[in-house]
Design a protein around this motif. Structure first.
Motif, PDB file in Angstrom:
ATOM      1  N   VAL A  94      -9.477   3.483 -19.013  1.00 33.50           N
ATOM      2  CA  VAL A  94     -10.790   4.290 -18.667  1.00 33.50           C
ATOM      3  C   VAL A  94     -11.583   3.329 -17.784  1.00 33.50           C
ATOM      4  O   VAL A  94     -11.517   2.068 -18.014  1.00 33.50           O
ATOM      5  N   ILE A  95     -12.160   3.942 -16.932  1.00 32.91           N
ATOM      6  CA  ILE A  95     -13.025   3.305 -15.998  1.00 32.91           C
ATOM      7  C   ILE A  95     -14.376   2.843 -16.618  1.00 32.91           C
ATOM      8  O   ILE A  95     -15.235   3.969 -16.712  1.00 32.91           O
ATOM      9  N   GLY A  96     -14.749   1.590 -17.068  1.00 32.43           N
ATOM     10  CA  GLY A  96     -15.894   1.721 -17.923  1.00 32.43           C
ATOM     11  C   GLY A  96     -16.594   0.099 -17.477  1.00 32.43           C
ATOM     12  O   GLY A  96     -16.607  -0.171 -16.339  1.00 32.43           O
ATOM     13  N   VAL A  97     -17.165  -0.603 -18.372  1.00 35.81           N
ATOM     14  CA  VAL A  97     -17.651  -1.796 -18.078  1.00 35.81           C
ATOM     15  C   VAL A  97     -16.782  -3.038 -17.930  1.00 35.81           C
ATOM     16  O   VAL A  97     -17.155  -3.925 -17.430  1.00 35.81           O
ATOM     17  N   GLU A  98     -15.423  -2.783 -18.372  1.00 35.63           N
ATOM     18  CA  GLU A  98     -14.565  -3.969 -18.530  1.00 35.63           C
ATOM     19  C   GLU A  98     -14.203  -4.252 -17.232  1.00 35.63           C
ATOM     20  O   GLU A  98     -13.615  -3.446 -16.475  1.00 35.63           O
ATOM     21  N   THR A  99     -14.335  -5.469 -16.650  1.00 34.18           N
ATOM     22  CA  THR A  99     -14.025  -5.763 -15.058  1.00 34.18           C
ATOM     23  C   THR A  99     -12.409  -5.727 -14.914  1.00 34.18           C
ATOM     24  O   THR A  99     -11.915  -5.415 -13.856  1.00 34.18           O
ATOM     25  N   PRO A 100     -11.711  -6.284 -15.906  1.00 34.66           N
ATOM     26  CA  PRO A 100     -10.158  -6.118 -15.725  1.00 34.66           C
ATOM     27  C   PRO A 100      -9.760  -4.571 -15.284  1.00 34.66           C
ATOM     28  O   PRO A 100      -8.473  -4.601 -14.659  1.00 34.66           O
ATOM     29  N   ASP A 101     -10.429  -3.609 -15.637  1.00 30.19           N
ATOM     30  CA  ASP A 101     -10.030  -2.221 -15.363  1.00 30.19           C
ATOM     31  C   ASP A 101     -10.484  -1.535 -13.969  1.00 30.19           C
ATOM     32  O   ASP A 101     -10.382  -0.480 -13.721  1.00 30.19           O
ATOM     33  N   LEU A 102     -11.417  -2.490 -13.304  1.00 27.65           N
ATOM     34  CA  LEU A 102     -12.035  -1.987 -11.987  1.00 27.65           C
ATOM     35  C   LEU A 102     -10.765  -2.030 -10.975  1.00 27.65           C
ATOM     36  O   LEU A 102      -9.983  -2.941 -10.834  1.00 27.65           O
ATOM     37  N   ARG A 103     -10.496  -0.805 -10.204  1.00 29.69           N
ATOM     38  CA  ARG A 103      -9.676  -0.731  -9.408  1.00 29.69           C
ATOM     39  C   ARG A 103     -10.069  -1.646  -7.962  1.00 29.69           C
ATOM     40  O   ARG A 103     -11.100  -1.424  -7.588  1.00 29.69           O
ATOM     41  N   TYR A 104      -9.150  -2.418  -7.663  1.00 24.15           N
ATOM     42  CA  TYR A 104      -9.429  -3.444  -6.545  1.00 24.15           C
ATOM     43  C   TYR A 104      -8.353  -3.361  -5.317  1.00 24.15           C
ATOM     44  O   TYR A 104      -8.481  -2.875  -4.468  1.00 24.15           O
ATOM     45  N   VAL A 105      -7.400  -4.281  -5.685  1.00 19.83           N
ATOM     46  CA  VAL A 105      -6.435  -4.578  -4.770  1.00 19.83           C
ATOM     47  C   VAL A 105      -4.916  -4.173  -5.054  1.00 19.83           C
ATOM     48  O   VAL A 105      -4.070  -4.970  -4.668  1.00 19.83           O
ATOM     49  N   PHE A 106      -4.899  -3.102  -5.354  1.00 19.51           N
ATOM     50  CA  PHE A 106      -3.265  -2.739  -5.969  1.00 19.51           C
ATOM     51  C   PHE A 106      -2.396  -3.005  -5.112  1.00 19.51           C
ATOM     52  O   PHE A 106      -2.621  -2.555  -3.782  1.00 19.51           O
ATOM     53  N   LEU A 107      -1.286  -3.510  -5.265  1.00 23.30           N
ATOM     54  CA  LEU A 107      -0.146  -3.652  -4.465  1.00 23.30           C
ATOM     55  C   LEU A 107      -0.574  -4.344  -3.214  1.00 23.30           C
ATOM     56  O   LEU A 107       0.009  -4.038  -2.252  1.00 23.30           O
ATOM     57  N   SER A 108      -1.420  -5.331  -3.075  1.00 24.91           N
ATOM     58  CA  SER A 108      -1.749  -5.931  -2.102  1.00 24.91           C
ATOM     59  C   SER A 108      -0.648  -6.590  -0.974  1.00 24.91           C
ATOM     60  O   SER A 108      -0.389  -6.902   0.088  1.00 24.91           O
ATOM     61  N   LEU A 109       0.495  -7.235  -1.876  1.00 27.56           N
ATOM     62  CA  LEU A 109       1.542  -7.687  -1.210  1.00 27.56           C
ATOM     63  C   LEU A 109       2.548  -6.672  -1.136  1.00 27.56           C
ATOM     64  O   LEU A 109       3.579  -7.223  -0.336  1.00 27.56           O
ATOM     65  N   PHE A 110       2.314  -5.586  -1.581  1.00 31.58           N
ATOM     66  CA  PHE A 110       3.523  -4.449  -1.467  1.00 31.58           C
ATOM     67  C   PHE A 110       3.255  -3.092  -0.691  1.00 31.58           C
ATOM     68  O   PHE A 110       3.924  -2.251  -0.680  1.00 31.58           O
ATOM     69  N   ARG A 111       2.200  -3.406  -0.102  1.00 34.11           N
ATOM     70  CA  ARG A 111       1.441  -2.055   0.494  1.00 34.11           C
ATOM     71  C   ARG A 111       2.394  -1.584   1.490  1.00 34.11           C
ATOM     72  O   ARG A 111       2.516  -0.339   1.817  1.00 34.11           O
ATOM     73  N   ASN A 112       3.326  -2.335   2.046  1.00 35.63           N
ATOM     74  CA  ASN A 112       4.093  -2.021   3.240  1.00 35.63           C
ATOM     75  C   ASN A 112       5.367  -1.605   2.839  1.00 35.63           C
ATOM     76  O   ASN A 112       6.425  -1.475   3.397  1.00 35.63           O
ATOM     77  N   SER A 113       5.796  -1.576   1.137  1.00 34.59           N
ATOM     78  CA  SER A 113       7.037  -1.771   1.019  1.00 34.59           C
ATOM     79  C   SER A 113       7.572  -0.240   1.064  1.00 34.59           C
ATOM     80  O   SER A 113       6.690   0.883   0.817  1.00 34.59           O
ATOM     81  N   THR A 114       8.705  -0.201   1.312  1.00 39.92           N
ATOM     82  CA  THR A 114       9.033   1.248   1.475  1.00 39.92           C
ATOM     83  C   THR A 114       9.844   2.203   0.231  1.00 39.92           C
ATOM     84  O   THR A 114      10.022   3.028   0.432  1.00 39.92           O
ATOM     85  N   TYR A 115       9.747   1.065  -0.580  1.00 44.06           N
ATOM     86  CA  TYR A 115      10.398   1.527  -2.011  1.00 44.06           C
ATOM     87  C   TYR A 115       9.313   1.890  -2.927  1.00 44.06           C
ATOM     88  O   TYR A 115       9.499   2.403  -4.262  1.00 44.06           O
ATOM     89  N   ILE A 116       8.003   2.097  -2.514  1.00 44.29           N
ATOM     90  CA  ILE A 116       6.607   2.487  -3.184  1.00 44.29           C
ATOM     91  C   ILE A 116       6.088   3.659  -2.725  1.00 44.29           C
ATOM     92  O   ILE A 116       5.993   3.610  -1.649  1.00 44.29           O
ATOM     93  N   ILE A 117       5.862   4.831  -3.549  1.00 44.23           N
ATOM     94  CA  ILE A 117       5.189   5.810  -3.155  1.00 44.23           C
ATOM     95  C   ILE A 117       3.711   5.661  -3.450  1.00 44.23           C
ATOM     96  O   ILE A 117       3.356   5.795  -4.589  1.00 44.23           O
ATOM     97  N   LEU A 118       2.867   5.359  -2.678  1.00 43.19           N
ATOM     98  CA  LEU A 118       1.447   5.412  -2.877  1.00 43.19           C
ATOM     99  C   LEU A 118       0.807   6.988  -2.791  1.00 43.19           C
ATOM    100  O   LEU A 118       0.686   7.511  -1.719  1.00 43.19           O
ATOM    101  N   GLU A 119       0.387   7.479  -3.891  1.00 43.86           N
ATOM    102  CA  GLU A 119      -0.090   8.461  -4.130  1.00 43.86           C
ATOM    103  C   GLU A 119      -1.585   8.754  -4.030  1.00 43.86           C
ATOM    104  O   GLU A 119      -2.162   7.938  -5.153  1.00 43.86           O
ATOM    105  N   ARG A 120      -2.412   9.480  -3.360  1.00 39.09           N
ATOM    106  CA  ARG A 120      -3.893   9.571  -3.568  1.00 39.09           C
ATOM    107  C   ARG A 120      -4.484   8.393  -3.360  1.00 39.09           C
ATOM    108  O   ARG A 120      -5.423   8.078  -4.047  1.00 39.09           O
ATOM    109  N   LEU A 121      -4.134   7.432  -2.580  1.00 37.61           N
ATOM    110  CA  LEU A 121      -4.863   5.993  -2.340  1.00 37.61           C
ATOM    111  C   LEU A 121      -5.812   6.282  -1.089  1.00 37.61           C
ATOM    112  O   LEU A 121      -5.553   6.989   0.031  1.00 37.61           O
TER     113      LEU A 121
END
Length: 219
Positions: free
Chosen positions: A192-219
Motif C-alpha cells: 500500500v502507498i502510505g506513510v512508510e518511505t520504503p514503499d514510495l515508488r522512486y527509481v525502479f530498475l534504474s540499472l536495468f531500464r534499458n534491458s531487453t528482457y524486462i517488460i515495463l508496463e504502464r511506467l
C-alpha cells in the motif's frame, strides 16, 4: 507468515476478509497456504532454520509433486481466487524493523528515510545480505533443476527497486538473459502507498531500464 525464507505459496483472493494483507488494491488480498514450506509453520525455529535445505520444501514432497499440487489448486480454485509462488529478499527496512522493534518502526522510523547510517527510503533497497541471498538462491535453484524444480513459465514483478534487483540477481542468467522469459512489471503489484518511505515508488530498475528482457508496463 514466518519471515524466515524467501519462498512462499500465497492464495490471492479479491473477496477474502481474513486474508494476509501483503498486497493491496485491485490485486486483492493474499493468505499464506501452509503445508508446503517449513518456513510457514509457526513452530519452525528461526534461529536454526536453513532454507538452503531444499528451499524449505517439506520432506514428504518432491518438486514435481509441489508443481502438480499448485496446478491442482489453481484448476479447482473458486472464482476470483488464484495461487501464486512468491520470492523475496532482505532489505534495509527489514533490518531497521528488527533493530528498532515494530512499535518504534510504525510510530516513527518508517516515516523517515534512514538513521544517518543506513537508508531505507524512498524505495528501500536490498541489503548486501539480501543481494548475496538472491545470488546464492540462483545457484541453489540451478542445483535443484535436476530434481524437478519447476522453473517459472511467467513472471510478474513489483515496480519497487528491491523487487527488480531480486528478480535480476536470482533469475538473470537462468531465464532472463537467455530470453526464456520476459518478466512483466505490474505497477499495482506492491505494498500500500502510505506513510512508510520504503514503499514510495522512486527509481525502479534504474540499472536495468534499458534491458531487453524486462517488460515495463504502464511506467
Amino acid at each position: 507468515m514466518v519471515s524466515l525464507s524467501n519462498l512462499a505459496l500465497l492464495a490471492l483472493s479479491a473477496t477474502s476478509a481474513t486474508a494476509y494483507k501483503a498486497v493491496a488494491g485491485h490485486y486483492g488480498d493474499y493468505s499464506v497456504v501452509t503445508g508446503f514450506f517449513k518456513q510457514d509453520d509457526p513452530s519452525t525455529n528461526a534461529t536454526t532454520f536453513d532454507h538452503h535445505d531444499n528451499l524449505g520444501l517439506y520432506d514428504n514432497l518432491t518438486w514435481p509433486e509441489f508443481q502438480q499440487q499448485v496446478e491442482h489448486l489453481n484448476a479447482n480454485a473458486p472464482e476470483g481466487t488464484s495461487y501464486k509462488v512468491i520470492y523475496y529478499a532482505v532489505c534495509f527496512h527489514n533490518v531497521a524493523t528488527t533493530y528498532y522493534g515494530k512499535e518504534a518502526w510504525k510510530c516513527y522510523w518508517c516515516q523517515v528515510n534512514g538513521n544517518g547510517t543506513i537508508f531505507w527510503g524512498p524505495d528501500g533497497y536490498l541489503t548486501d545480505t539480501g543481494k548475496e541471498a538472491a545470488r546464492n538462491n540462483s545457484q541453489l535453484i540451478r542445483s535443484l533443476i535436476g530434481e524437478g524444480f519447476p522453473l517459472p513459465q511467467s513472471m510478474y514483478v513489483s515496480p519497487l527497486s528491491r523487487c527488480g534487483d531480486t528478480l535480476v540477481l536470482t533469475w538473470g542468467d537462468l531465464l532472463l538473459e537467455p530470453g526464456y522469459i520476459r518478466p512483466i512489471v505490474k505497477e499495482g503489484l506492491r505494498e500500500v502507498i502510505g506513510v512508510e518511505t520504503p514503499d514510495l515508488r522512486y527509481v525502479f530498475l534504474s540499472l536495468f531500464r534499458n534491458s531487453t528482457y524486462i517488460i515495463l508496463e504502464r511506467l
